[in-house]
Design an enzyme around this catalytic site. Structure first.
Site, PDB file in Angstrom:
ATOM      1  N   HIS A 199      44.547 -10.818  33.314  1.00  0.00           N
ATOM      2  CA  HIS A 199      45.518 -10.740  34.418  1.00  0.00           C
ATOM      3  C   HIS A 199      45.400  -9.398  35.140  1.00  0.00           C
ATOM      4  CE1 HIS A 199      47.741 -13.528  31.563  1.00  0.00           C
ATOM      5  NE2 HIS A 199      47.679 -14.248  32.661  1.00  0.00           N
ATOM      6  N   GLU A 251      44.337  -8.347  29.625  1.00  0.00           N
ATOM      7  CA  GLU A 251      43.374  -7.641  30.484  1.00  0.00           C
ATOM      8  C   GLU A 251      42.831  -8.544  31.592  1.00  0.00           C
ATOM      9  OE1 GLU A 251      41.348  -4.820  32.229  1.00  0.00           O
ATOM     10  OE2 GLU A 251      42.902  -4.470  30.735  1.00  0.00           O
TER      11      GLU A 251
END
Ligand code: PAF
Length: 297
Positions: A37, A35
């Site tokens: 990234h 999450e």
């Protein structure tokens, strides 16, 4: 969504976008996306708009791993990464091989390849001031690998904006320094750290933790919260705060402190006195897994 594996093809594609005036947003990663990234991808999309292009690179860069580090066991799941990128409206995944990024003799120069060809890639970018402390002290060749690969990726993806996570605060500061020092024509955005509900910063390396280590790994975030409380009312000396942090981190017996530092957030100059606004960063080993975190106090 396109998957591009050739460096030359990536550069040609980016050049064609540039000629049409299409804005390019870039999120460099080593894959095994989470999450954190994806929050960077959303920021990149916001910056370039619906008419722009968002590129995510997935490349586990060998030159930023030390000889005794986790390169071979670094987690990878390319299929899952592709699924997540497609769902996040990424336009291109750039996933080069090592041979593409660090060519061997002959392949780079058009000279005939030899039987005894060895990698002869020999040009590195070295930031000489803010890369020495903290991560640089624990991992001496790490930032040389990061700046080199990031510069190469910038030359291939030709981004207008590139988004980095604040979890790697020193890395982001060094990349910003490199962009300013070497006149890369792009803007660096540093996005807030995404955390689990209990405060642990998301990292691909969290996967290595066993249940007991995972439970104690919140000590990094709890140290930051504790430091915030300490400096909230009055400033304290760095020595005093660091001593307190060492004692506190020792309360997580599976953790082994690598470093805790306090510094000015842009220059990373060490702080003698710590008050609100001073930055703190720390690294803690759990077994072989090294976790990092940082925050403004
Ligand atoms: O932060 C990372 O994942 C890497 O250091 C980066 C910026 C992708 C360079 O390999």
């Amino acid at each position: 969504m396109r998957i591009v594996t050739s460096a030359a093809a990536m550069q040609r594609l980016a050049q064609s976008w540039q000629r049409r005036g299409t804005r390019i947003g870039f999120v460099p990663t080593m894959g095994f996306l989470h999450e954190g990234h994806l929050s960077l991808v959303r920021i990149a999309r916001k910056r370039v708009g619906v008419s722009g292009k968002v590129v995510v690179s997935i490349y586990v860069n060998p030159t930023q791993f030390g000889p005794r580090e986790d390169l071979s066991r670094y987690p990878r799941d390319f299929k899952r990464d592709c699924r997540l990128c497609r769902a996040a409206d990424v336009d291109v995944i750039f996933a080069p091989s090592d041979a593409e990024m660090y060519p061997r003799w002959g392949e780079a120069t058009n000279e005939p390849a030899r039987e005894d060809a060895r990698p002869t890639f020999s040009t590195y970018i070295v930031e000489e001031k803010i890369s020495r402390a903290m991560e640089g002290a624990s991992r001496p060749t790490h930032f040389r690998g990061v700046t080199t690969v990031v510069a190469k990726l910038f030359n291939l993806v030709l981004p207008d904006v590139a988004v980095f996570g604040a979890k790697d605060w020193q890395q982001a500061a060094i990349v910003k320094r490199m962009v300013a020092d070497l006149n890369f024509p792009l803007r660096i955005i540093v996005a807030p750290t995404v955390r689990e509900r209990d405060g642990l910063a998301l990292s691909s390396r969290n996967k290595y933790l066993d249940a007991a280590q995972r439970e104690q790994a919140t000590i990094l975030h709890r140290s930051i919260q504790r430091a915030r409380v300490i400096v909230k009312r009055k400033s304290v000396s760095a020595a005093k705060l660091k001593a307190d942090m060492k004692r506190f981190i020792a309360t997580a017996p599976l953790g082994r402190l690598d470093y805790v530092e306090v510094f000015e957030p842009t220059t990373l100059a060490p702080a003698a006195q710590v008050s609100r606004g001073t930055h703190m960063a720390l690294a803690v080993f759990f077994g072989k897994t090294r976790l990092i975190d940082n925050a403004r106090l």
